[in-house]
Scaffold this motif. Sequence first.
Motif, PDB file in Angstrom:
ATOM      1  N   THR A   2      25.937  59.086  -1.178  1.00  0.00           N
ATOM      2  CA  THR A   2      27.113  58.235  -1.149  1.00  0.00           C
ATOM      3  C   THR A   2      27.086  57.306  -2.354  1.00  0.00           C
ATOM      4  OG1 THR A   2      27.303  58.309   1.256  1.00  0.00           O
ATOM      5  CG2 THR A   2      28.328  56.435   0.158  1.00  0.00           C
ATOM      6  N   GLU A   3      28.209  57.250  -3.053  1.00  0.00           N
ATOM      7  CA  GLU A   3      28.359  56.331  -4.183  1.00  0.00           C
ATOM      8  C   GLU A   3      29.239  55.180  -3.727  1.00  0.00           C
ATOM      9  OE1 GLU A   3      26.867  56.508  -7.063  1.00  0.00           O
ATOM     10  OE2 GLU A   3      26.082  58.544  -6.953  1.00  0.00           O
ATOM     11  N   ILE A   4      28.875  53.964  -4.096  1.00  0.00           N
ATOM     12  CA  ILE A   4      29.647  52.792  -3.702  1.00  0.00           C
ATOM     13  C   ILE A   4      30.254  52.160  -4.944  1.00  0.00           C
ATOM     14  CG2 ILE A   4      29.546  50.502  -2.640  1.00  0.00           C
ATOM     15  CD1 ILE A   4      27.260  51.615  -0.877  1.00  0.00           C
ATOM     16  N   VAL A   5      31.567  51.923  -4.871  1.00  0.00           N
ATOM     17  CA  VAL A   5      32.310  51.331  -5.971  1.00  0.00           C
ATOM     18  C   VAL A   5      33.078  50.140  -5.419  1.00  0.00           C
ATOM     19  CG1 VAL A   5      34.097  51.725  -7.707  1.00  0.00           C
ATOM     20  CG2 VAL A   5      32.568  53.595  -7.065  1.00  0.00           C
ATOM     21  N   GLN A   6      33.096  49.051  -6.158  1.00  0.00           N
ATOM     22  CA  GLN A   6      33.900  47.900  -5.740  1.00  0.00           C
ATOM     23  C   GLN A   6      35.057  47.720  -6.700  1.00  0.00           C
ATOM     24  OE1 GLN A   6      32.012  44.434  -4.085  1.00  0.00           O
ATOM     25  NE2 GLN A   6      33.374  43.100  -5.237  1.00  0.00           N
ATOM     26  N   THR A   7      36.238  47.451  -6.151  1.00  0.00           N
ATOM     27  CA  THR A   7      37.395  47.114  -6.972  1.00  0.00           C
ATOM     28  C   THR A   7      37.778  45.674  -6.654  1.00  0.00           C
ATOM     29  OG1 THR A   7      38.963  47.986  -5.324  1.00  0.00           O
ATOM     30  CG2 THR A   7      38.202  49.505  -7.051  1.00  0.00           C
ATOM     31  N   ASN A   8      38.324  44.993  -7.661  1.00  0.00           N
ATOM     32  CA  ASN A   8      38.633  43.576  -7.518  1.00  0.00           C
ATOM     33  C   ASN A   8      40.120  43.279  -7.384  1.00  0.00           C
ATOM     34  OD1 ASN A   8      35.887  42.539  -7.727  1.00  0.00           O
ATOM     35  ND2 ASN A   8      35.977  43.362  -9.802  1.00  0.00           N
ATOM     36  N   THR A   9      40.955  44.309  -7.590  1.00  0.00           N
ATOM     37  CA  THR A   9      42.407  44.139  -7.462  1.00  0.00           C
ATOM     38  C   THR A   9      43.002  45.461  -6.984  1.00  0.00           C
ATOM     39  OG1 THR A   9      42.866  44.910  -9.720  1.00  0.00           O
ATOM     40  CG2 THR A   9      42.482  42.532  -9.435  1.00  0.00           C
ATOM     41  N   ASP A  10      44.251  45.401  -6.515  1.00  0.00           N
ATOM     42  CA  ASP A  10      44.962  46.636  -6.168  1.00  0.00           C
ATOM     43  C   ASP A  10      45.057  47.550  -7.382  1.00  0.00           C
ATOM     44  OD1 ASP A  10      45.313  45.858  -3.548  1.00  0.00           O
ATOM     45  OD2 ASP A  10      47.454  45.404  -3.738  1.00  0.00           O
ATOM     46  N   LEU A  11      45.298  46.961  -8.547  1.00  0.00           N
ATOM     47  CA  LEU A  11      45.408  47.755  -9.773  1.00  0.00           C
ATOM     48  C   LEU A  11      44.110  48.512 -10.048  1.00  0.00           C
ATOM     49  CD1 LEU A  11      46.981  48.699 -12.221  1.00  0.00           C
ATOM     50  CD2 LEU A  11      46.240  46.610 -13.417  1.00  0.00           C
ATOM     51  N   GLU A  12      42.966  47.888  -9.856  1.00  0.00           N
ATOM     52  CA  GLU A  12      41.684  48.578 -10.062  1.00  0.00           C
ATOM     53  C   GLU A  12      41.512  49.714  -9.054  1.00  0.00           C
ATOM     54  OE1 GLU A  12      38.203  46.116 -10.231  1.00  0.00           O
ATOM     55  OE2 GLU A  12      39.001  44.901 -11.872  1.00  0.00           O
ATOM     56  N   THR A  42      47.323  52.283  -0.918  1.00  0.00           N
ATOM     57  CA  THR A  42      47.192  51.886  -2.325  1.00  0.00           C
ATOM     58  C   THR A  42      46.382  52.933  -3.081  1.00  0.00           C
ATOM     59  OG1 THR A  42      47.341  49.544  -1.772  1.00  0.00           O
ATOM     60  CG2 THR A  42      46.295  50.096  -3.877  1.00  0.00           C
ATOM     61  N   PHE A  43      45.285  53.381  -2.490  1.00  0.00           N
ATOM     62  CA  PHE A  43      44.460  54.415  -3.103  1.00  0.00           C
ATOM     63  C   PHE A  43      45.269  55.695  -3.289  1.00  0.00           C
ATOM     64  CE2 PHE A  43      41.435  57.894  -3.079  1.00  0.00           C
ATOM     65  CZ  PHE A  43      40.479  57.461  -3.985  1.00  0.00           C
ATOM     66  N   THR A  44      46.038  56.071  -2.274  1.00  0.00           N
ATOM     67  CA  THR A  44      46.849  57.285  -2.339  1.00  0.00           C
ATOM     68  C   THR A  44      47.904  57.180  -3.441  1.00  0.00           C
ATOM     69  OG1 THR A  44      46.460  57.700   0.006  1.00  0.00           O
ATOM     70  CG2 THR A  44      48.326  58.846  -0.997  1.00  0.00           C
ATOM     71  N   LYS A  45      48.447  55.994  -3.659  1.00  0.00           N
ATOM     72  CA  LYS A  45      49.409  55.793  -4.749  1.00  0.00           C
ATOM     73  C   LYS A  45      48.770  56.140  -6.086  1.00  0.00           C
ATOM     74  CE  LYS A  45      52.208  52.262  -2.502  1.00  0.00           C
ATOM     75  NZ  LYS A  45      52.661  50.865  -2.476  1.00  0.00           N
ATOM     76  N   ILE A 122      37.124  52.909   2.848  1.00  0.00           N
ATOM     77  CA  ILE A 122      37.556  51.720   2.128  1.00  0.00           C
ATOM     78  C   ILE A 122      37.374  50.514   3.043  1.00  0.00           C
ATOM     79  CG2 ILE A 122      39.453  50.586   0.914  1.00  0.00           C
ATOM     80  CD1 ILE A 122      40.668  53.365   0.448  1.00  0.00           C
ATOM     81  N   SER A 123      36.648  49.531   2.541  1.00  0.00           N
ATOM     82  CA  SER A 123      36.397  48.320   3.325  1.00  0.00           C
ATOM     83  C   SER A 123      37.014  47.112   2.634  1.00  0.00           C
ATOM     84  CB  SER A 123      34.893  48.088   3.492  1.00  0.00           C
ATOM     85  OG  SER A 123      34.304  49.181   4.150  1.00  0.00           O
ATOM     86  N   TYR A 124      37.634  46.282   3.432  1.00  0.00           N
ATOM     87  CA  TYR A 124      38.246  45.038   2.993  1.00  0.00           C
ATOM     88  C   TYR A 124      37.144  44.015   2.801  1.00  0.00           C
ATOM     89  CZ  TYR A 124      41.302  40.904   3.503  1.00  0.00           C
ATOM     90  OH  TYR A 124      41.973  39.731   3.329  1.00  0.00           O
ATOM     91  N   VAL A 125      37.013  43.475   1.588  1.00  0.00           N
ATOM     92  CA  VAL A 125      36.027  42.431   1.316  1.00  0.00           C
ATOM     93  C   VAL A 125      36.711  41.066   1.421  1.00  0.00           C
ATOM     94  CG1 VAL A 125      34.428  41.460  -0.390  1.00  0.00           C
ATOM     95  CG2 VAL A 125      34.669  43.948  -0.165  1.00  0.00           C
ATOM     96  N   ASP A 126      37.796  40.911   0.669  1.00  0.00           N
ATOM     97  CA  ASP A 126      38.638  39.725   0.771  1.00  0.00           C
ATOM     98  C   ASP A 126      40.034  40.107   0.304  1.00  0.00           C
ATOM     99  OD1 ASP A 126      38.729  39.498  -2.081  1.00  0.00           O
ATOM    100  OD2 ASP A 126      37.013  38.141  -2.093  1.00  0.00           O
ATOM    101  N   GLU A 127      40.881  39.129   0.091  1.00  0.00           N
ATOM    102  CA  GLU A 127      42.286  39.414  -0.220  1.00  0.00           C
ATOM    103  C   GLU A 127      42.464  40.431  -1.344  1.00  0.00           C
ATOM    104  OE1 GLU A 127      46.181  36.968  -1.715  1.00  0.00           O
ATOM    105  OE2 GLU A 127      44.708  35.927  -0.464  1.00  0.00           O
ATOM    106  N   ASN A 128      41.594  40.406  -2.320  1.00  0.00           N
ATOM    107  CA  ASN A 128      41.739  41.287  -3.480  1.00  0.00           C
ATOM    108  C   ASN A 128      40.689  42.383  -3.576  1.00  0.00           C
ATOM    109  OD1 ASN A 128      44.005  39.864  -4.643  1.00  0.00           O
ATOM    110  ND2 ASN A 128      42.555  38.225  -5.100  1.00  0.00           N
ATOM    111  N   ARG A 129      39.482  42.116  -3.142  1.00  0.00           N
ATOM    112  CA  ARG A 129      38.371  43.048  -3.366  1.00  0.00           C
ATOM    113  C   ARG A 129      38.224  44.069  -2.246  1.00  0.00           C
ATOM    114  NH1 ARG A 129      33.214  39.882  -4.091  1.00  0.00           N
ATOM    115  NH2 ARG A 129      34.183  38.537  -2.547  1.00  0.00           N
TER     116      ARG A 129
END
Length: 153
Positions: A2-12, A42-45, A122-129
């Motif tokens: 399993t690879e774990i990636v964090q994104t900080n915005t919807d755009l990321e 968002t990911f599907t978009k 996909i896990s919710y970290v906070d409003e953006n991440r």
Amino acid sequence: MTEIVQTNTDLETIQLAVRLSSFLKPGDVLTLEGDLGAGKTTFTKGIAQGLGIERTVSSPTFTIVKEYEGEIPLYHMDVYRLEDSEEDIGLEEYLHGDGVSIVEWPQFIEELLPEERLAIKISYVDENRRTLELTPRGKHYQRVVREMLRAGV
């Protein structure tokens, strides 16, 4: 692996999915798990954007499957309402078809899913991440994840 990636915005999140889409081929299946609001649509978009789909992508909650035409067709499924359903609605045709299938709430149709697929949580970290756990099942998906990560995640 399993690879774990964090994104900080919807755009990321969208950019990650666009990058992933460049390694997908017809017949590929991605499963998306995550709470409501985690970022599955968002990911599907991003996948849709990467496949050259110009139509607006929205959640298929009430239709179960939405089809989008692009360089490769995209079949976006939300199978949450199929829990405990015995009805055959032909999902196998999509899952083994000529497009990329994205399945939200895959646990409700586990018996229909191909053994080899890319499972994404996909896990919710906070409003953006968001944290995305990419679990490839099969050699093809191991290569897809490896190549995507090399491409600059």
